[in-house]
Motif scaffolding. Structure first.
Motif, PDB file in Angstrom:
ATOM      1  N   HIS A 259       0.810  -1.217   0.000  1.00 53.57           N
ATOM      2  CA  HIS A 259       0.000   0.000   0.000  1.00 53.57           C
ATOM      3  C   HIS A 259       0.848   1.274   0.000  1.00 53.57           C
ATOM      4  O   HIS A 259       0.320   2.359  -0.280  1.00 53.57           O
ATOM      5  CB  HIS A 259      -0.908   0.030   1.229  1.00 53.57           C
ATOM      6  CG  HIS A 259      -1.886  -1.100   1.294  1.00 53.57           C
ATOM      7  ND1 HIS A 259      -2.882  -1.287   0.352  1.00 53.57           N
ATOM      8  CD2 HIS A 259      -2.022  -2.121   2.186  1.00 53.57           C
ATOM      9  CE1 HIS A 259      -3.593  -2.362   0.668  1.00 53.57           C
ATOM     10  NE2 HIS A 259      -3.090  -2.882   1.769  1.00 53.57           N
TER      11      HIS A 259
ATOM     12  N   THR B 225      -3.867  -7.573   4.651  1.00 50.98           N
ATOM     13  CA  THR B 225      -3.587  -6.684   3.523  1.00 50.98           C
ATOM     14  C   THR B 225      -4.791  -5.793   3.239  1.00 50.98           C
ATOM     15  O   THR B 225      -4.656  -4.587   2.997  1.00 50.98           O
ATOM     16  CB  THR B 225      -3.223  -7.498   2.266  1.00 50.98           C
ATOM     17  OG1 THR B 225      -2.066  -8.305   2.536  1.00 50.98           O
ATOM     18  CG2 THR B 225      -2.921  -6.583   1.089  1.00 50.98           C
TER      19      THR B 225
ATOM     20  N   GLY C  42      -5.176  -1.251   4.017  1.00 54.30           N
ATOM     21  CA  GLY C  42      -5.372  -0.326   2.907  1.00 54.30           C
ATOM     22  C   GLY C  42      -5.967   1.012   3.313  1.00 54.30           C
ATOM     23  O   GLY C  42      -5.370   2.075   3.077  1.00 54.30           O
TER      24      GLY C  42
END
Length: 329
Positions: free
Chosen positions: A105, A313, A317
């Motif tokens: 990210h 994950t 973000g």
């Protein structure tokens, strides 16, 4: 899974032959030397995890097991190195998961693909983060509210170190500054221990890092932990209130260390190493030894680790976007 009677070897002679073949296969499968690679400096929690597990894998999974510290680029160098090694079970990566779940990210381009360049083996441990201050911060600063007041009054000294730019503790510190309305300047290091040395020396005001990297310095009398990042008080620092207890919401963040092989490792190679790692993490001396560094041992299947990575994950973000940090110049 049940086994039918027709699959059972009925002959004693055949059983003996099968045992002999099995022993030979195991001997042939044993790795000459297992190299466990970490991207962080010796003396820290990542290094300690590798060395504790290496003592168990040497002589069982492999004839010998050694640890290599390939520091730099916030753990990227170690991952990049491992991805280029043969996927034969002789080189294993140990890394915090933020290099795989947060870095995508914050970097437009990474020197590795977190999905395809490494193969999940097992979780290693879970831990909370501590936010600690040192000699630069006056002794009357005893909690997060005190620190915020001090930081606002001393903006030129309001900084904190973490084991790496873009790591989970970096974002925990950044979230603290965002919640408090304080510009806490971040200083990235090659691991928490180098940051702790600067904290002890009065070069930086605070450090956010794995709780075990901080508690080992408490006997010096120069370090004070102001908060921990878990959902409840950390058992290795039971007298320290969490961020949440101190009125800061959305500050519950723990992290995992995990083991990986290079990408496209064969399922049988992964399974054998997973079994060996699980056994190592289940041994009492490894559990107790890692506990002295604030680490709770925790193993998993390769599939479970892959699921955790995917979930984290997705989680990071929007947090990264809200903070607005990017590692690309």
């Amino acid at each position: 899974m049940s086994i039918s009677r027709r699959q059972v070897i009925q002959s004693a002679g055949a059983s003996a032959l099968l045992a002999s073949v099995g022993q030979q296969a195991m001997a042939q499968a044993q790795i000459e030397n297992l190299k466990i690679v970490t991207g962080f400096a010796a003396g820290g929690t990542s290094d300690t995890t590798c060395r504790r597990v290496a003592t168990k894998l040497g002589g069982s999974y492999a004839k010998t097991a050694t640890v290599e510290n390939k520091t730099g680029a916030g753990g990227q160098i170690a991952i990049q190195y491992v991805k280029g090694q043969p996927a034969d079970g002789a080189t294993m990566l140990q890394t915090p998961t933020s290099m795989l779940t947060i870095y995508p990210h914050i970097y437009k381009k990474l020197p590795y693909d977190p999905i395809n360049d490494i193969t999940p083996v097992s979780l290693a441990c879970v831990f909370d983060f501590g936010f600690a201050v040192g000699p630069m911060v006056p002794a009357n600063v005893k909690n997060i509210a005190d620190f915020i007041v001090w930081a606002k009054a001393n903006p030129s000294q309001a900084n904190f170190g973490s084991p790496a730019a873009g790591s989970t503790p970096h974002f925990v510190g950044a979230l603290l500054g965002r919640h408090a309305g304080v510009d806490l300047k971040h200083v990235g290091y090659r691991g928490t221990q180098p940051a702790m040395l600067d904290l002890l020396g009065g070069q930086i005001a605070a450090v956010c890092g794995p709780i075990g990297d901080i508690t080992q310095h408490l006997p010096t009398g120069k370090v004070r932990i102001l908060a921990t990042s878990g959902a409840k008080r950390n058992r290795f620092a039971p007298d320290v209130p969490t961020f949440t207890e101190q009125g800061l919401k959305d500050m519950e963040h723990s992290e995992w260390f995990a083991f990986f092989l290079p990408g496209k490792a064969a399922p049988d190679v992964v399974a054998r190493l997973n079994s060996a790692v699980k056994a190592a993490l289940a041994s009492k001396d490894v559990i107790d030894g890692m506990g002295t560094f604030g680490l709770e041992t925790m193993s998993s299947s390769p599939a479970e680790l892959a699921t955790i990575l995917k979930k984290d994950t997705v989680k990071w973000g929007p947090i990264v976007k809200a903070i607005g940090f990017t590692a690309d110049a």
